[in-house]
Design an enzyme around this catalytic site. Structure first.
Site, short mmCIF file in Angstrom:
data_model
loop_
_atom_site.label_atom_id
_atom_site.label_comp_id
_atom_site.label_asym_id
_atom_site.label_seq_id
_atom_site.Cartn_x
_atom_site.Cartn_y
_atom_site.Cartn_z
N LYS A 188 11.00 15.57 -6.52
CA LYS A 188 9.76 16.10 -7.19
C LYS A 188 8.85 16.74 -5.95
CE LYS A 188 5.49 15.48 -6.71
NZ LYS A 188 4.91 16.67 -6.97
N GLU A 263 7.91 9.83 6.08
CA GLU A 263 7.66 10.71 7.24
C GLU A 263 6.13 11.15 6.95
OE1 GLU A 263 10.31 13.95 8.49
OE2 GLU A 263 8.58 14.53 9.56
N CYS A 297 3.56 18.55 10.39
CA CYS A 297 3.25 17.44 10.58
C CYS A 297 3.45 16.99 12.20
CB CYS A 297 4.16 16.18 9.86
SG CYS A 297 5.92 16.76 9.89
N GLU A 395 -5.94 13.82 11.66
CA GLU A 395 -4.86 15.04 11.18
C GLU A 395 -5.68 16.04 10.65
OE1 GLU A 395 -1.72 14.19 8.76
OE2 GLU A 395 -0.52 15.21 10.18
P1 NDP Z 1 0.06 14.69 -0.01
O1 NDP Z 1 0.65 13.48 0.50
O2 NDP Z 1 -0.90 14.39 -1.18
O3 NDP Z 1 1.56 15.27 -0.68
C1 NDP Z 1 2.70 15.24 -0.46
C2 NDP Z 1 3.69 14.99 -1.50
O4 NDP Z 1 3.17 13.82 -2.18
C3 NDP Z 1 3.45 16.26 -2.42
O5 NDP Z 1 4.59 16.26 -3.24
C4 NDP Z 1 2.50 15.43 -3.55
O6 NDP Z 1 2.63 16.00 -4.77
C5 NDP Z 1 3.07 14.21 -3.48
N1 NDP Z 1 2.16 13.06 -4.19
C6 NDP Z 1 0.65 13.13 -4.04
N2 NDP Z 1 0.10 11.92 -4.62
C7 NDP Z 1 1.02 11.23 -5.09
C8 NDP Z 1 1.15 9.86 -5.33
N3 NDP Z 1 0.12 9.14 -5.87
N4 NDP Z 1 2.35 9.38 -5.42
C9 NDP Z 1 3.59 9.96 -5.07
N5 NDP Z 1 3.60 11.18 -4.91
C10 NDP Z 1 2.49 11.75 -4.74
O7 NDP Z 1 -0.51 15.60 0.86
P2 NDP Z 1 -1.51 16.64 0.53
O8 NDP Z 1 -0.75 17.67 -0.06
O9 NDP Z 1 -2.77 16.29 -0.33
O10 NDP Z 1 -1.90 17.05 1.89
C11 NDP Z 1 -3.03 16.15 2.58
C12 NDP Z 1 -2.68 16.13 3.91
O11 NDP Z 1 -1.41 15.33 4.08
C13 NDP Z 1 -2.91 17.33 4.89
O12 NDP Z 1 -3.95 17.68 5.10
C14 NDP Z 1 -1.92 16.55 5.98
O13 NDP Z 1 -2.73 15.92 6.85
C15 NDP Z 1 -0.76 15.73 5.27
N6 NDP Z 1 0.43 16.06 5.13
C16 NDP Z 1 1.60 15.84 5.95
C17 NDP Z 1 2.71 16.39 5.61
C18 NDP Z 1 3.87 15.95 6.52
O14 NDP Z 1 4.84 16.95 6.66
N7 NDP Z 1 4.01 14.77 7.27
C19 NDP Z 1 2.88 17.58 4.71
C20 NDP Z 1 1.95 17.44 3.66
C21 NDP Z 1 0.68 16.96 4.06
P3 NDP Z 1 1.51 17.17 -5.28
O15 NDP Z 1 1.03 18.08 -4.19
O16 NDP Z 1 2.34 18.05 -6.33
O17 NDP Z 1 0.20 16.85 -5.72
#
Ligand code: NDP
Length: 499
Positions: A188, A263, A297, A395
């Protein structure tokens, strides 16, 4: 002008995507559609299906059946490697299509997307070798009457949840290793960046991956991601994203005690000692800050610099930032593109405001960059940052740098480690003793000496502390998707227990 520029133009029409289950495309049918707008051009570029929980159940059922009947899990490493190598060729064959979609959905520079897609192909090639190298262990030291074996078996059905910052590259850091181990997958992607994951399903099918081994469901994280983490028939979830959602995944996994690879976030220090080559270090710090517009990240978002060179170093950093090429990601000269979503844009701007409000000194940047379309943020540097400030602690996931100063190595390490995160750290010094002491004592899963954000599939990646658990890539990365079975084999007649 690069000839391939013609391949990288804003399309007139959005591209429609269904989803991918059991080796074939499924149409959206009556399901809702999410329209993705290019963050740089304010134009709808892709239309993505909002799958339902029933679709998730079906995809998991298909992946389970594919796992249990051994169509992939019981193939030899050599047979799996052949598919992975053909997939790498398939990626290279569709390089421009993948890179364009990646840029249109993320807002990242096209040159960077091309590099990430090429890099992804290389990871499949590395993982093909890993499929053949994977092995267990034998114990020939148990005496004449006993022989011991440890075998590695694929863990089963893996749910793969990936974020929007490196949709194709992060996918490539996981999928070929999961496949090399013999597992099946329900992926997903983040809803806002689903296209390249969907195309990868087609590339894998064309490479000869058996039906049902790699499935993609699309939709929101709250619904489809959550359904995967809760699903009783998934054996492991690999999640990359925020620490907050990682915690939710941990709670949801309790239902069937599924294994989790996480991660998560980072607040990564760039430690600059006075004896460093300051020009190189400044270039590295600006790259670590602005690469992917700071939405990374492993972004080096906290500069920890020795006091005696702090003023000089700050000027070197500001000078380089002023020369960065920020703008349309479809322009091949662009180094820093657009911010992925309006929500992320607001978050970053909110942190910049908090920096000023809490008394940090603005060195450069400080807000949005004016543009006709899209949303861009000027790389922002704050000096005189104290460790209680929000911008030091949280972050930001945008191009915002905090500066702290130190006078001794001990102080540098204390500041660097003063965070709940432990994903990455960079150390800049020409002194071997200093670099060795520093890399040993910094609490992070990835450390760079005199460079930053270097990588490659050979070495594992992952975090300490609240930056995650488990490791991806390298031999460690394949092993992560296996479980270990212990076998004792008795030789000769049994000593009777019953007289
Ligand atoms: P999220 O953690 O919400 O998104 C990461 C993934 O998880 C996406 O595929 C998202 O889907 C999915 N997701 C969201 N909610 C759920 C849930 N309840 N259960 C399972 N999967 C879920 O990150 P955000 O996009 O909201 O970004 C917010 C912050 O997260 C950023 O500002 C950053 O700090 C951090 N981040 C860190 C990353 C990394 O590489 N370590 C990458 C991205 C974000 P969908 O997007 O479709 O909602």
């Amino acid at each position: 002008m690069d000839q391939s520029n013609a391949l990288h133009t804003l399309p007139a029409q959005p591209r429609d995507f269904g989803f991918f289950i059991d080796g074939r495309w499924e149409e959206a049918g009556p399901r809702a559609i999410f329209e993705r707008t290019s963050p740089a051009h304010d134009r709808v570029v892709t239309r993505i299906t909002r799958c339902t929980r029933e679709d998730v159940d079906r995809a998991v059922g298909v992946a389970r059946a594919a796992f249990e009947d051994g169509r992939w899990s019981r193939l030899s490493g050599a047979e799996r490697a052949a598919v992975l190598l053909r997939a790498a060729a398939g990626i290279r064959g569709r390089l421009h299509e993948l890179a364009l979609l990646e840029t249109l959905e993320t807002g990242k520079p096209i040159g960077q997307s091309l590099g990430e897609v090429e890099g992804g192909a290389g990871i499949y090639e590395y993982a093909a070798g890993a499929a053949r190298a994977l092995h267990g262990d034998a114990f020939n030291n148990l005496g004449d009457r006993m022989f011991g074996l440890v075998t590695r078996e694929p863990i089963g059905v893996v749910g793969l949840i990936t974020p929007w910052n490196f949709p194709f590259f992060i996918l490539s850091e996981r999928v070929p290793f999961i496949l090399a181990a013999g597992c099946t997958i329900v992926a997903k992607p983040s809803e806002v960046t689903s296209a390249t994951t969907l195309l990868m399903a087609e590339i894998l099918a064309e490479a000869g991956l058996p039906d049902g081994v790699f499935n993609v469901v699309t939709g929101s994280g709250a619904e489809i991601g959550q359904a995967l983490t809760e699903h009783p028939d998934i054996d492991m979830v690999s999640f990359t994203g925020s620490t907050a959602v990682g915690r939710k995944a941990l709670l949801a996994s309790a239902g069937n005690f599924k294994k989790l690879g996480l991660e998560l976030g980072g607040k990564n220090p760039q430690i600059v000692f006075a004896d460093a080559n300051l020009e190189d270090a400044a270039d590295g710090v600006v790259f670590g800050l602005c690469f992917n517009a700071g939405q990374c990240c492993v972004s080096g978002s906290r500069l920890v610099v020795e006091k005696s060179v702090a003023a000089q170093f700050e000027a070197l950093v500001a000078d380089r930032i002023a020369r960065l090429r920020i703008g349309d990601p479809l322009d091949p000269r662009t180094q820093m593109g657009a911010i992925v979503t309006e929500a992320q844009n607001r978050t970053i701007l909110g942190y910049i405001e908090a920096g000023g409000r809490e008394g940090a000194r603005l060195v450069c940047g400080g807000g949005a960059l004016a543009s006709e379309t899209g949303r861009y943020i000027r790389p922002t540097v704050f000096g005189d940052v104290t460790r209680d400030m929000t911008i030091f602690r949280e972050e930001i996931f945008g191009p915002v740098l905090t500066i702290s100063t130190f006078e001794t190595l001990d102080e540098a390490i204390e500041i660097a480690n003063d965070t709940v995160y432990g994903l990455a750290a960079s150390i800049w010094t020409t002194n071997l003793e200093t670099s060795t002491q520093a890399f040993r004592r910094v609490r992070a899963g990835r450390v760079w000496v005199n460079t930053t954000i270097a990588g490659g599939p050979e070495l594992p990646i992952g975090g300490f502390k609240q930056s995650g658990t488990g490791r991806e890539t390298g031999i460690y990365g394949v092993e992560e998707y296996t479980q270990v079975k212990t076998v004792h084999i008795a030789l000769g007649r049994r000593e009777p227990w019953v007289a």
